[in-house]
Design an enzyme around this catalytic site. Structure first.
Site, PDB file in Angstrom:
ATOM      1  N   ARG A  45     -58.204 -86.732 -44.965  1.00  0.00           N
ATOM      2  CA  ARG A  45     -58.435 -85.969 -46.196  1.00  0.00           C
ATOM      3  C   ARG A  45     -57.492 -86.417 -47.319  1.00  0.00           C
ATOM      4  O   ARG A  45     -57.842 -86.267 -48.493  1.00  0.00           O
ATOM      5  CB  ARG A  45     -58.292 -84.470 -45.927  1.00  0.00           C
ATOM      6  CG  ARG A  45     -59.503 -83.943 -45.197  1.00  0.00           C
ATOM      7  CD  ARG A  45     -59.427 -82.466 -44.955  1.00  0.00           C
ATOM      8  NE  ARG A  45     -60.744 -81.937 -44.641  1.00  0.00           N
ATOM      9  CZ  ARG A  45     -60.956 -80.797 -44.013  1.00  0.00           C
ATOM     10  NH1 ARG A  45     -59.938 -80.052 -43.643  1.00  0.00           N
ATOM     11  NH2 ARG A  45     -62.182 -80.383 -43.774  1.00  0.00           N
ATOM     12  N   LYS A  47     -73.886 -72.987 -31.460  1.00  0.00           N
ATOM     13  CA  LYS A  47     -74.753 -71.829 -31.662  1.00  0.00           C
ATOM     14  C   LYS A  47     -75.864 -72.109 -32.652  1.00  0.00           C
ATOM     15  O   LYS A  47     -75.648 -72.678 -33.712  1.00  0.00           O
ATOM     16  CB  LYS A  47     -73.917 -70.647 -32.160  1.00  0.00           C
ATOM     17  CG  LYS A  47     -72.863 -70.224 -31.155  1.00  0.00           C
ATOM     18  CD  LYS A  47     -72.371 -68.827 -31.416  1.00  0.00           C
ATOM     19  CE  LYS A  47     -71.446 -68.798 -32.615  1.00  0.00           C
ATOM     20  NZ  LYS A  47     -70.910 -67.465 -32.876  1.00  0.00           N
ATOM     21  N   GLY A  77     -67.266 -80.554 -38.661  1.00  0.00           N
ATOM     22  CA  GLY A  77     -65.939 -80.932 -38.198  1.00  0.00           C
ATOM     23  C   GLY A  77     -65.946 -81.502 -36.793  1.00  0.00           C
ATOM     24  O   GLY A  77     -65.328 -82.545 -36.529  1.00  0.00           O
ATOM     25  N   GLY A 133     -67.946 -76.856 -43.179  1.00  0.00           N
ATOM     26  CA  GLY A 133     -68.717 -75.721 -43.685  1.00  0.00           C
ATOM     27  C   GLY A 133     -69.484 -76.066 -44.952  1.00  0.00           C
ATOM     28  O   GLY A 133     -70.638 -75.664 -45.126  1.00  0.00           O
TER      29      GLY A 133
HETATM   30  P1  ADP Z   1     -69.787 -78.943 -35.972  1.00  0.00           P
HETATM   31  O1  ADP Z   1     -68.347 -78.554 -36.149  1.00  0.00           O
HETATM   32  O2  ADP Z   1     -69.971 -80.426 -35.870  1.00  0.00           O
HETATM   33  O3  ADP Z   1     -70.689 -78.296 -36.992  1.00  0.00           O
HETATM   34  P2  ADP Z   1     -70.206 -76.842 -34.024  1.00  0.00           P
HETATM   35  O4  ADP Z   1     -68.924 -76.222 -34.429  1.00  0.00           O
HETATM   36  O5  ADP Z   1     -71.472 -76.156 -34.377  1.00  0.00           O
HETATM   37  O6  ADP Z   1     -70.262 -78.381 -34.539  1.00  0.00           O
HETATM   38  O7  ADP Z   1     -70.259 -77.000 -32.440  1.00  0.00           O
HETATM   39  C1  ADP Z   1     -69.316 -77.741 -31.714  1.00  0.00           C
HETATM   40  C2  ADP Z   1     -69.070 -77.134 -30.361  1.00  0.00           C
HETATM   41  O8  ADP Z   1     -70.290 -76.966 -29.643  1.00  0.00           O
HETATM   42  C3  ADP Z   1     -68.203 -78.011 -29.498  1.00  0.00           C
HETATM   43  O9  ADP Z   1     -66.975 -77.362 -29.295  1.00  0.00           O
HETATM   44  C4  ADP Z   1     -68.994 -78.153 -28.200  1.00  0.00           C
HETATM   45  O10 ADP Z   1     -68.188 -78.033 -27.044  1.00  0.00           O
HETATM   46  C5  ADP Z   1     -69.979 -77.014 -28.272  1.00  0.00           C
HETATM   47  N1  ADP Z   1     -71.181 -77.244 -27.458  1.00  0.00           N
HETATM   48  C6  ADP Z   1     -72.022 -78.271 -27.546  1.00  0.00           C
HETATM   49  N2  ADP Z   1     -72.983 -78.195 -26.598  1.00  0.00           N
HETATM   50  C7  ADP Z   1     -72.735 -77.087 -25.883  1.00  0.00           C
HETATM   51  C8  ADP Z   1     -73.369 -76.458 -24.753  1.00  0.00           C
HETATM   52  N3  ADP Z   1     -74.452 -76.981 -24.182  1.00  0.00           N
HETATM   53  N4  ADP Z   1     -72.826 -75.313 -24.291  1.00  0.00           N
HETATM   54  C9  ADP Z   1     -71.724 -74.789 -24.866  1.00  0.00           C
HETATM   55  N5  ADP Z   1     -71.085 -75.318 -25.931  1.00  0.00           N
HETATM   56  C10 ADP Z   1     -71.585 -76.462 -26.430  1.00  0.00           C
HETATM   57 MG    MG Z   2     -67.273 -76.755 -35.629  1.00  0.00          MG
END
Ligand code: ADP
Ligand code: MG
Length: 392
Positions: free
Chosen positions: A37, A198, A348, A371
């Site tokens: 960053r 989620k 992230g 976000g």
């Molecule tokens: P980003 O930060 O890239 O937007 P998220 O915060 O939505 O991504 O999600 C990341 C998290 O999702 C990771 O910590 C990962 O462990 C979790 N994750 C991915 N697949 C699964 C799964 N099948 N069951 C539980 N957690 C999961």
């Molecule tokens: Mg995340």
């Protein structure tokens, strides 16, 4: 992008109040563990220095919640920035007030100052008008280069722009150009990949990308809710009961644009040393949980990604933090890195996964805003962008 930028201003002798996103990760001894960053902010800072501005930088760091926290001072940022710039950075101990104003008045063109953590004041996150005005006294022109904070309407990201000419920095411009082009004018096929924990965090993104992309490849925890909606057994997998109806509606509308995993890595516990195996998605037994997409799904997705001209990826395909469940995410990361498509990664954890796979250099654009990139992909207007002056 239809916003004014730093290149639209004659800077000589002017004070630039620059909102950066220096919210870097720190270890227990306040050492910076990833300075991306800071490096991403250098082009704007160098441009302003070279064009004779007094450069007054500001940022938040962590969540001090309106109180001074010695662990969240911006001192380590000032040191790292000084090294990267090859120029001393004058770190101040406050972000508003007479002492800060005096320091800014005493600065010469080309000097770089860094205010203290903006969130030591509760008024910052409340977008308090008097606080925004106090910040505005530190500049003649406001520059927003903090894409990562642009989804927040705070005093330093939105309020301050009411008092000063307001323009985008180069990082802000780059983020908006890449993400904006992908959504408004993508080279096709446009393949979106969505994962993460989620589905409820990302329903808006699913909806918006279904309207724009040619296909939407689903992985991660959010796939489970779709499986449940299809009536499949998902055992102890993470499922959001509240979102099953929405998932059903999306499945009904999406047709074959929405692509779900065909196999999965299942485990008997949520642990790196759990017993685990690969099964087809209709073979998940009670007591097991889906923690990654399987190898056949990686092949299927790789095929789609190889044919794409634009790829947008948000959210890991599995629990990549644990080695046995990282291969789906890494496999997709390799496919994205190999493809000749314009590739954009937002989120992230997705960015961290690509870094962990050592593939960051083969991605066209990795967004600095988790976000903010999500809200942008949802099609929302970001308050920090809306506040900037339009190009004439
Ligand atoms: P980003 O930060 O890239 O937007 P998220 O915060 O939505 O991504 O999600 C990341 C998290 O999702 C990771 O910590 C990962 O462990 C979790 N994750 C991915 N697949 C699964 C799964 N099948 N069951 C539980 N957690 C999961
Ligand atoms: Mg995340």
């Amino acid at each position: 992008m239809n916003k004014k930028t730093v290149q639209d201003i004659d800077w000589s002798g002017k004070r630039a109040l620059v909102r950066c996103d220096f919210n870097v990760p720190l270890d227990e001894s306040q050492r910076i563990t990833d300075d991306r960053r800071i490096t991403e902010a250098l082009p704007t800072i160098r441009y302003l220095v070279d064009h004779g501005a007094v450069v007054v930088l500001c940022s938040h760091l962590g969540r001090p919640k309106g109180a001074v926290s010695d662990k969240l001072r911006l001192t380590p940022v000032a040191e790292r920035l000084g090294k990267l710039l090859g120029k001393s950075v004058h770190k101040l101990d406050d972000s508003i007030g007479p002492d800060v104003e005096a320091a800014v008045r005493g600065a010469k063109p080309g000097d770089v100052l860094l205010l203290e953590n903006l969130r030591f004041y509760a008024q910052e996150e409340k977008n308090d008008p008097a606080h925004a005005e106090a910040l505005a006294r530190l500049g003649d022109v406001y520059v927003n280069d903090a894409f990562g904070a642009a989804h927040r309407a705070h005093a330093s990201t939105a309020g301050v722009a009411a008092h000063l000419p307001a323009v985008a920095g180069f990082l802000m411009q780059k983020e908006l150009d890449f993400l904006g082009a992908a959504l408004e004018n993508p080279e096709r096929p446009f393949v979106a990949i969505l994962g993460g924990a989620k589905i409820s965090d990302k329903i808006g993104v699913v909806e918006n990308l279904l309207a724009k992309a040619d296909s939407l490849l689903i992985g991660g925890g959010m796939a489970n809710t779709f499986f449940q909606a299809q009536g499949l057994e998902v055992g102890d997998s993470l499922v959001e009961a509240d979102a099953v109806d929405t998932a059903k509606q999306i499945l009904g509308r999406a047709g074959d644009k929405l692509v779900l995993p065909i196999d999965a890595v299942v485990a008997d516990r949520f642990a790196a040393d759990a017993e685990h195996k690969v099964v087809d998605v209709d073979q998940v037994q009670p007591g097991w949980r889906i923690l990654d997409i399987g190898p056949n799904t990686v092949d299927l997705y790789e095929d789609r990604i190889a044919k794409a001209k634009t790829v947008v990826w948000n959210g890991p395909m599995g629990v990549f933090e644990m080695d046995p469940f990282a291969e789906g995410t890494f496999g997709v990361a390799r496919a994205v890195a190999r493809s000749s498509a314009t590739s954009i990664i937002g989120g992230g954890d997705s960015a961290a996964a690509v870094e962990k796979a050592g593939l960051a250099d083969d991605i066209t654009h990795i967004s600095t805003g988790g976000g903010a990139s999500l809200e942008f992909l949802e099609g929302k207007e970001l308050p920090g962008v809306a506040a900037l002056d339009d190009k004439e």
